[in-house]
Design an enzyme around this catalytic site. Structure first.
Site, short mmCIF file in Angstrom:
data_model
loop_
_atom_site.label_atom_id
_atom_site.label_comp_id
_atom_site.label_asym_id
_atom_site.label_seq_id
_atom_site.Cartn_x
_atom_site.Cartn_y
_atom_site.Cartn_z
N HIS A 1 0.83 -1.22 0.00
CA HIS A 1 0.00 0.00 0.00
C HIS A 1 0.85 1.25 0.00
O HIS A 1 0.42 2.30 -0.46
CB HIS A 1 -0.88 0.04 1.26
CG HIS A 1 -1.73 -1.16 1.42
ND1 HIS A 1 -2.88 -1.37 0.71
CD2 HIS A 1 -1.58 -2.25 2.22
CE1 HIS A 1 -3.42 -2.53 1.08
NE2 HIS A 1 -2.65 -3.08 2.00
N HIS B 1 5.42 6.60 6.67
CA HIS B 1 5.11 6.12 5.33
C HIS B 1 4.67 7.30 4.49
O HIS B 1 4.49 8.41 5.01
CB HIS B 1 4.00 5.05 5.39
CG HIS B 1 2.74 5.58 5.95
ND1 HIS B 1 2.47 5.58 7.32
CD2 HIS B 1 1.70 6.21 5.37
CE1 HIS B 1 1.30 6.16 7.52
NE2 HIS B 1 0.83 6.57 6.37
N HIS C 1 2.30 8.92 0.99
CA HIS C 1 1.16 8.83 0.07
C HIS C 1 1.52 9.68 -1.15
O HIS C 1 2.13 10.74 -1.01
CB HIS C 1 -0.11 9.39 0.74
CG HIS C 1 -0.53 8.63 1.96
ND1 HIS C 1 -1.39 7.57 1.91
CD2 HIS C 1 -0.14 8.75 3.27
CE1 HIS C 1 -1.57 7.09 3.14
NE2 HIS C 1 -0.81 7.78 3.97
N GLU D 1 -3.16 13.17 0.99
CA GLU D 1 -4.42 12.68 1.57
C GLU D 1 -5.28 13.87 2.01
O GLU D 1 -6.45 13.96 1.66
CB GLU D 1 -4.13 11.78 2.78
CG GLU D 1 -3.48 10.45 2.38
CD GLU D 1 -4.11 9.28 3.08
OE1 GLU D 1 -3.82 9.09 4.28
OE2 GLU D 1 -4.90 8.56 2.45
N HIS E 1 3.52 10.75 6.51
CA HIS E 1 2.89 10.54 7.81
C HIS E 1 3.89 9.88 8.75
O HIS E 1 4.42 8.81 8.42
CB HIS E 1 1.66 9.63 7.68
CG HIS E 1 0.52 10.30 7.01
ND1 HIS E 1 -0.53 9.60 6.45
CD2 HIS E 1 0.26 11.61 6.79
CE1 HIS E 1 -1.39 10.46 5.92
NE2 HIS E 1 -0.94 11.69 6.12
N THR F 1 -6.19 6.43 8.00
CA THR F 1 -6.86 6.61 6.70
C THR F 1 -6.94 5.30 5.91
O THR F 1 -7.29 5.30 4.74
CB THR F 1 -6.12 7.66 5.85
OG1 THR F 1 -4.82 7.15 5.54
CG2 THR F 1 -6.01 8.98 6.58
#
Ligand SMILES: NS(=O)(=O)c1c(F)c(F)c(SCCc2ccc(C(=O)O)cc2)c(F)c1NC1CCCCCCC1
Ligand SMILES: [Zn+2]
Length: 259
Positions: A66, A93, A95, A106, A119, A200
């Protein structure tokens, strides 16, 4: 590891059937409407300690299908920031979007979506472990910063990005030499937004004290493209646009540490 039932960003509408929290009224991410935030004098500068890790201390970097996950030692402590108690680091991590066209942060600010978002996930020192804290109100604190395209290569981010080609496949892991993790964040720890929300992704626990930096971080276009084009998730599809849709505020207020 996360032995959860399998999910993907494609079946976001089905998350709530497997993970009921995902249907709650304190979900993340959200749009930050700067005209509607309220200044809070209690939101003092963030204090990070133990983030400058010696190179002999290696950190696990994993492609979990992910995102890219960097495991962090719990000696890294987050305090100040109007937090009721200190928090300890668990992992960080990223996004991101897809191609030069679609950004992948996000959170959005006044409807603007940034190229990406980092994050740094922490858990309250009131608990023995992340797992225990994750399901308790105020148990988690996530520091979020927006990634923007800039003209220069961001050297601290290269510490992570240079390893991506070695963990292209889902489940692959490698070791990263310790470095100053605070250098992945903006330098202005005084100006941020604050609201109560959730993880999330499933299990969407509504236990996250969110801090979103006002200042952004700049990476080169090549670095953003490396993020968007290197990692593969399920069925060898590239991991792209790994962000959740905006969630409703349901009356929650967003605070700011600055006027
Ligand atoms: N934005 S966020 O903080 O909600 C978030 C995401 F959006 C994320 F997309 C992720 S990655 C998905 C969850 C996951 C999957 C596998 C593994 C593993 O193999 O070790 C670990 C985690 C991810 F890990 C996190 N953070 C996680 C939330 C999910 C489960 C608890 C683990 C730490 C925090
Ligand atoms: Zn995240």
């Amino acid at each position: 590891g996360h032995k959860d039932r399998h999910w993907s960003y494609k079946d976001m509408p089905e998350w709530a059937s497997m993970f009921p929290n995902c249907d709650g009224h304190m979900q993340s991410p959200i749009n930050i409407n700067t005209a509607a935030v309220s200044f809070s004098v209690k939101l003092e500068p963030l204090l990070l300690s133990g983030y400058d890790l010696p190179p002999e201390e290696t950190l696990p970097l994993k492609n979990n299908g992910h995102t890219v996950l960097l495991g962090l030692p719990k000696k890294m402590t987050l305090s100040g920031g109007g937090f009721p108690q200190p928090y300890q680091a668990a992992q960080l991590h990223l996004h991101w979007g897809s191609g030069h066209t679609w950004p992948g942060s996000e959170h959005t600010v006044d409807g603007h979506r940034y190229a990406g978002e980092i994050h740094v996930v922490h858990y309250s020192s009131r608990f023995e472990s992340f797992e225990e804290a994750a399901s308790e109100p105020g148990g988690l604190a996530v520091l979020a910063a927006f990634l923007q395209v800039g003209m220069e290569t961001n050297e601290p981010y290269q510490h992570i990005l240079k390893h991506l080609s070695g963990i292209k496949e889902e489940g692959e892991e490698t070791a990263v030499a310790g470095f100053d993790v605070a250098k992945l964040l903006p330098y202005d720890f005084d100006r941020y937004f604050r609201y109560n929300g959730s993880l999330t992704t499933p299990p969407c626990y509504q236990t996250v004290n969110w801090t979103v930096f006002n200042q952004t971080v700049r990476l080169s276009q090549e670095q953003i493209s490396m993020l968007e084009e290197t990692l593969q998730g399920d069925d060898d599809e590239p991991i792209q646009s790994n962000f959740r849709l905006l969630q409703d505020l349901y009356g929650r207020s967003i605070l700011s540490s600055f006027h």
